[in-house]
Design a protein around this motif. Structure first.
Motif, PDB file in Angstrom:
ATOM      1  N   GLU A  30       0.705  -1.340  -0.198  1.00  0.00           N
ATOM      2  CA  GLU A  30      -0.223   0.403  -0.229  1.00  0.00           C
ATOM      3  C   GLU A  30       1.086   1.312   0.232  1.00  0.00           C
ATOM      4  OE1 GLU A  30      -3.564   0.097  -0.334  1.00  0.00           O
ATOM      5  OE2 GLU A  30      -4.234  -1.265   0.148  1.00  0.00           O
ATOM      6  N   ILE A  31       1.615   0.830   0.788  1.00  0.00           N
ATOM      7  CA  ILE A  31       2.293   2.148   1.051  1.00  0.00           C
ATOM      8  C   ILE A  31       3.736   2.744  -0.434  1.00  0.00           C
ATOM      9  CG2 ILE A  31       5.056   3.181   1.711  1.00  0.00           C
ATOM     10  CD1 ILE A  31       4.013   2.075   4.415  1.00  0.00           C
ATOM     11  N   ILE A  32       3.950   1.338  -1.122  1.00  0.00           N
ATOM     12  CA  ILE A  32       4.710   1.335  -2.344  1.00  0.00           C
ATOM     13  C   ILE A  32       3.055   2.146  -3.602  1.00  0.00           C
ATOM     14  CG2 ILE A  32       5.414   0.055  -4.462  1.00  0.00           C
ATOM     15  CD1 ILE A  32       6.450  -1.468  -2.682  1.00  0.00           C
ATOM     16  N   SER A  33       2.580   2.004  -3.175  1.00  0.00           N
ATOM     17  CA  SER A  33       1.052   2.457  -4.108  1.00  0.00           C
ATOM     18  C   SER A  33       1.707   3.637  -4.141  1.00  0.00           C
ATOM     19  CB  SER A  33      -0.004   1.890  -4.242  1.00  0.00           C
ATOM     20  OG  SER A  33      -0.452   1.578  -3.231  1.00  0.00           O
ATOM     21  N   ILE A  34       0.991   4.140  -2.914  1.00  0.00           N
ATOM     22  CA  ILE A  34       1.352   5.888  -2.486  1.00  0.00           C
ATOM     23  C   ILE A  34       2.077   6.570  -3.149  1.00  0.00           C
ATOM     24  CG2 ILE A  34       0.341   7.390  -0.867  1.00  0.00           C
ATOM     25  CD1 ILE A  34      -0.826   5.196   1.216  1.00  0.00           C
ATOM     26  N   HIS A  35       3.391   6.369  -2.250  1.00  0.00           N
ATOM     27  CA  HIS A  35       4.552   6.486  -2.638  1.00  0.00           C
ATOM     28  C   HIS A  35       4.365   7.055  -4.999  1.00  0.00           C
ATOM     29  CE1 HIS A  35       9.359   7.726  -3.570  1.00  0.00           C
ATOM     30  NE2 HIS A  35       9.110   6.819  -4.159  1.00  0.00           N
ATOM     31  N   PHE A  36       3.979   5.701  -5.158  1.00  0.00           N
ATOM     32  CA  PHE A  36       3.969   6.354  -6.913  1.00  0.00           C
ATOM     33  C   PHE A  36       2.559   6.826  -6.602  1.00  0.00           C
ATOM     34  CE2 PHE A  36       7.819   3.469  -6.629  1.00  0.00           C
ATOM     35  CZ  PHE A  36       8.846   3.675  -6.859  1.00  0.00           C
ATOM     36  N   LYS A  37       1.972   7.224  -6.662  1.00  0.00           N
ATOM     37  CA  LYS A  37       0.248   8.434  -6.592  1.00  0.00           C
ATOM     38  C   LYS A  37       0.118   6.848  -7.807  1.00  0.00           C
ATOM     39  CE  LYS A  37       2.806  12.712  -6.198  1.00  0.00           C
ATOM     40  NZ  LYS A  37       3.924  12.476  -5.749  1.00  0.00           N
ATOM     41  N   GLN A  38      -0.707   5.662  -7.402  1.00  0.00           N
ATOM     42  CA  GLN A  38      -1.245   5.177  -7.795  1.00  0.00           C
ATOM     43  C   GLN A  38      -2.340   4.794  -7.202  1.00  0.00           C
ATOM     44  OE1 GLN A  38      -0.166   3.500 -11.216  1.00  0.00           O
ATOM     45  NE2 GLN A  38       1.417   4.920 -10.962  1.00  0.00           N
ATOM     46  N   ASN A  39      -3.289   4.547  -7.576  1.00  0.00           N
ATOM     47  CA  ASN A  39      -5.226   4.216  -6.827  1.00  0.00           C
ATOM     48  C   ASN A  39      -4.919   2.411  -7.219  1.00  0.00           C
ATOM     49  OD1 ASN A  39      -7.701   4.808  -5.998  1.00  0.00           O
ATOM     50  ND2 ASN A  39      -8.404   5.431  -8.288  1.00  0.00           N
ATOM     51  N   TRP A  40      -4.718   2.357  -6.240  1.00  0.00           N
ATOM     52  CA  TRP A  40      -5.015   0.647  -6.451  1.00  0.00           C
ATOM     53  C   TRP A  40      -5.957   0.228  -5.002  1.00  0.00           C
ATOM     54  CZ3 TRP A  40      -1.631  -2.675  -3.148  1.00  0.00           C
ATOM     55  CH2 TRP A  40      -1.801  -3.832  -3.592  1.00  0.00           C
ATOM     56  N   ASN A  41      -6.464  -0.464  -5.237  1.00  0.00           N
ATOM     57  CA  ASN A  41      -7.496  -0.939  -3.942  1.00  0.00           C
ATOM     58  C   ASN A  41      -8.368  -2.041  -4.942  1.00  0.00           C
ATOM     59  OD1 ASN A  41      -9.190   0.360  -6.226  1.00  0.00           O
ATOM     60  ND2 ASN A  41      -9.034   2.258  -5.115  1.00  0.00           N
ATOM     61  N   VAL A  42      -9.851  -2.258  -3.973  1.00  0.00           N
ATOM     62  CA  VAL A  42     -10.202  -3.264  -4.288  1.00  0.00           C
ATOM     63  C   VAL A  42     -11.416  -3.516  -5.849  1.00  0.00           C
ATOM     64  CG1 VAL A  42     -12.568  -4.864  -4.387  1.00  0.00           C
ATOM     65  CG2 VAL A  42     -10.746  -4.399  -2.325  1.00  0.00           C
ATOM     66  N   GLU A  43     -11.459  -1.494  -6.573  1.00  0.00           N
ATOM     67  CA  GLU A  43     -12.125  -2.125  -7.158  1.00  0.00           C
ATOM     68  C   GLU A  43     -11.117  -1.014  -8.278  1.00  0.00           C
ATOM     69  OE1 GLU A  43     -14.260   1.933  -6.597  1.00  0.00           O
ATOM     70  OE2 GLU A  43     -15.966   1.346  -5.663  1.00  0.00           O
ATOM     71  N   GLN A  44      -9.570  -1.032  -8.245  1.00  0.00           N
ATOM     72  CA  GLN A  44      -8.836  -0.851  -9.405  1.00  0.00           C
ATOM     73  C   GLN A  44      -7.584  -2.526  -8.826  1.00  0.00           C
ATOM     74  OE1 GLN A  44      -8.541   4.024  -9.156  1.00  0.00           O
ATOM     75  NE2 GLN A  44      -9.238   3.744 -11.774  1.00  0.00           N
ATOM     76  N   PRO A  45      -7.442  -3.125  -8.747  1.00  0.00           N
ATOM     77  CA  PRO A  45      -7.033  -3.594  -8.313  1.00  0.00           C
ATOM     78  C   PRO A  45      -4.920  -4.652  -8.690  1.00  0.00           C
ATOM     79  CG  PRO A  45      -8.211  -5.656  -9.281  1.00  0.00           C
ATOM     80  CD  PRO A  45      -8.770  -3.845  -9.554  1.00  0.00           C
ATOM     81  N   PHE A  46      -5.674  -3.455 -10.078  1.00  0.00           N
ATOM     82  CA  PHE A  46      -4.918  -4.128 -11.228  1.00  0.00           C
ATOM     83  C   PHE A  46      -3.519  -2.565 -11.348  1.00  0.00           C
ATOM     84  CE2 PHE A  46      -6.972  -7.623 -12.499  1.00  0.00           C
ATOM     85  CZ  PHE A  46      -6.451  -7.951 -11.776  1.00  0.00           C
ATOM     86  N   ALA A  47      -1.913  -2.237 -11.242  1.00  0.00           N
ATOM     87  CA  ALA A  47      -1.512  -1.666 -11.408  1.00  0.00           C
ATOM     88  C   ALA A  47       0.113  -1.018 -11.689  1.00  0.00           C
ATOM     89  CB  ALA A  47      -1.341  -0.298  -9.723  1.00  0.00           C
ATOM     90  N   SER A  48       0.086  -1.163 -13.171  1.00  0.00           N
ATOM     91  CA  SER A  48       1.177  -1.119 -13.924  1.00  0.00           C
ATOM     92  C   SER A  48       2.009   0.420 -14.168  1.00  0.00           C
ATOM     93  CB  SER A  48       1.097  -1.450 -14.683  1.00  0.00           C
ATOM     94  OG  SER A  48       2.249  -2.206 -15.592  1.00  0.00           O
ATOM     95  N   PHE A  49       3.265   0.269 -14.257  1.00  0.00           N
ATOM     96  CA  PHE A  49       3.714   1.969 -13.964  1.00  0.00           C
ATOM     97  C   PHE A  49       5.137   1.744 -13.623  1.00  0.00           C
ATOM     98  CE2 PHE A  49       2.575   1.019  -9.144  1.00  0.00           C
ATOM     99  CZ  PHE A  49       3.701   1.281  -9.053  1.00  0.00           C
ATOM    100  N   TYR A  50       5.660   2.805 -14.079  1.00  0.00           N
ATOM    101  CA  TYR A  50       7.402   2.628 -13.949  1.00  0.00           C
ATOM    102  C   TYR A  50       8.020   3.503 -12.998  1.00  0.00           C
ATOM    103  CZ  TYR A  50      12.005   5.814 -15.032  1.00  0.00           C
ATOM    104  OH  TYR A  50      12.348   6.701 -15.278  1.00  0.00           O
ATOM    105  N   GLY A  51       8.880   3.307 -12.590  1.00  0.00           N
ATOM    106  CA  GLY A  51       9.639   4.008 -11.673  1.00  0.00           C
ATOM    107  C   GLY A  51      10.946   3.851 -10.947  1.00  0.00           C
ATOM    108  N   GLU A  52      11.095   4.514  -9.843  1.00  0.00           N
ATOM    109  CA  GLU A  52      12.546   4.156 -10.399  1.00  0.00           C
ATOM    110  C   GLU A  52      13.063   4.066  -7.923  1.00  0.00           C
ATOM    111  OE1 GLU A  52      16.533   7.043  -8.782  1.00  0.00           O
ATOM    112  OE2 GLU A  52      15.928   7.610 -10.571  1.00  0.00           O
ATOM    113  N   LEU A  53      13.998   2.777  -8.318  1.00  0.00           N
ATOM    114  CA  LEU A  53      14.205   2.358  -7.350  1.00  0.00           C
ATOM    115  C   LEU A  53      15.528   2.220  -6.693  1.00  0.00           C
ATOM    116  CD1 LEU A  53      11.150  -0.686  -6.737  1.00  0.00           C
ATOM    117  CD2 LEU A  53      11.338   1.426  -5.219  1.00  0.00           C
TER     118      LEU A  53
END
Length: 364
Positions: free
Chosen positions: A114-137
């Motif tokens: 959940e923290i990763i999704s918030i860090h990268f500003k992704q809307n990721w939850n039960v209604e939107q269960p998939f998120a694919s995005f670019y990021g630097e780690l």
């Protein structure tokens, strides 16, 4: 005794304090906020010992700063599959898999993602269960894919990291590629096929380095993966609306007088304008598609066109004829190597005709 509230409360033992800290963190995350430790610890209950506060701090920083992830990502690998704390995998450059554990409890696993999704500003939850995005780690570029626990019978969320090279690979690393260099310079329409992780996008990226700098490239992707230092390029990243779909971008890109159109991956509706662009005389088009062989890629394109073009009266035979008349070359990748290159000659009754190009060079 350590007190963090002005009012005195009954002190909590470490186990209950950690549980309470987790509840407070969840409350912040539900608001879309990753708190700083300086603010977070002010909200903690009264604790028995200073060591209890230190244990909470260590766990908090582990979830929000990910130092353990830094150590994992130092492995020379192409993909990282985070299936769960006890069952994650690394895929090395040879395609071999190695298991590893993540130093998180099962209770903290979901919080971390959940923290990763918030860090990268992704809307990721039960209604939107998939998120694919670019990021630097930690200085490396990745494509991140999150799969929500709600999609799984065992209720465990997952994370997949695909490493993106900081610069295009040397073409020689893909095997014998002289014939591909010739095809790019001749502006042939090329489709690169293979399974997930076979090296399709990496090869496409390297081939773009052969395109003359004076040409105007239009590059279209779902997720930012194609690395191109080309000086004259227009890039589009697909969104969630029809107006920002790859199909819409492909149609719009034809108005930009492109010398070449590059499609990151062919999956659905975008197959129609891609083929139509070829049919109207555009040259040098390149794209990728999932397939199990070069000829299978042709059948996959035909299937996608039949499903998504809306041309219900166009027979499969005619579709294959359209494809084989306009698509000139198909490359098949396997384990980061060029396995097969075919030149399309035509089709008859839905059966494509082709010949292997420089076949002896592509046997591994």
């Amino acid at each position: 005794m350590l007190s963090l509230f002005r009012e005195q409360e009954a002190p909590l033992g470490r186990e209950f304090a950690l549980a309470r800290a987790r509840e407070l963190l969840v409350s912040s995350l539900n608001k879309g906020i990753i708190p700083r430790w300086e603010d977070f610890f002010q909200e903690l209950p009264t604790l028995n010992e200073a060591e209890d506060l230190e244990a909470i701090k260590i766990n908090f920083l582990k979830l929000t700063h990910w130092e353990f992830l830094k150590d994992i990502l130092q492995h020379p690998s192409t993909e990282f599959f985070f299936h769960g704390p006890k069952s994650s995998q690394i895929v090395n450059f040879s395609g071999e898999k190695e298991s590893f554990e993540v130093p998180l409890s099962s209770e903290d696993w979901q919080l971390w993602l959940e923290i990763i999704s918030i860090h990268f500003k992704q809307n990721w939850n039960v209604e939107q269960p998939f998120a694919s995005f670019y990021g630097e780690l930690f200085g490396r570029n990745f494509r991140l894919t999150l799969v929500h626990a709600s999609t799984s019978p065992n209720n465990i969320s997952k994370l997949v990291l695909r490493s993106l090279a900081p610069r295009p690979h040397d073409l020689n690393s893909f095997g014998e590629t002289e014939v591909l260099e010739k095809l790019v310079r001749e502006k042939k329409n090329i489709l690169i096929s293979g399974s997930t992780g076979s090296g399709k996008t990496s090869l496409l990226t390297s081939l773009l380095g052969l395109v003359p700098s004076a040409e105007h490239l239009v590059i279209l992707e779902d997720t930012y993966e194609i690395l191109s230092p080309h000086p004259h390029q227009t890039r589009f990243l697909a969104g969630k609306s029809m107006e920002t779909s790859l199909k819409a971008y492909l149609s719009y890109s034809l108005r930009l007088s492109p010398d070449r159109i590059i499609l990151g991956e062919m999956r659905s509706h975008e197959v129609t304008p891609f083929l139509m662009a070829m049919n109207t005389g555009h040259k040098g088009l390149m794209g990728t598609i999932h397939a199990s062989s070069a000829v299978d890629a042709l059948h996959r394109v035909a299937l996608l066109f039949s499903l998504y073009s809306g041309e219900v009266n166009l027979s499969f035979e005619k579709v294959m004829e359209l494809i084989c008349r306009n698509l000139e070359t198909v490359v098949f990748m396997e384990n980061k190597k060029v396995k097969e290159v075919i030149q399309i000659l035509g089709s008859e009754k839905g059966v494509p005709f082709f010949e292997q190009i420089n076949a002896p060079l592509f046997k591994f």
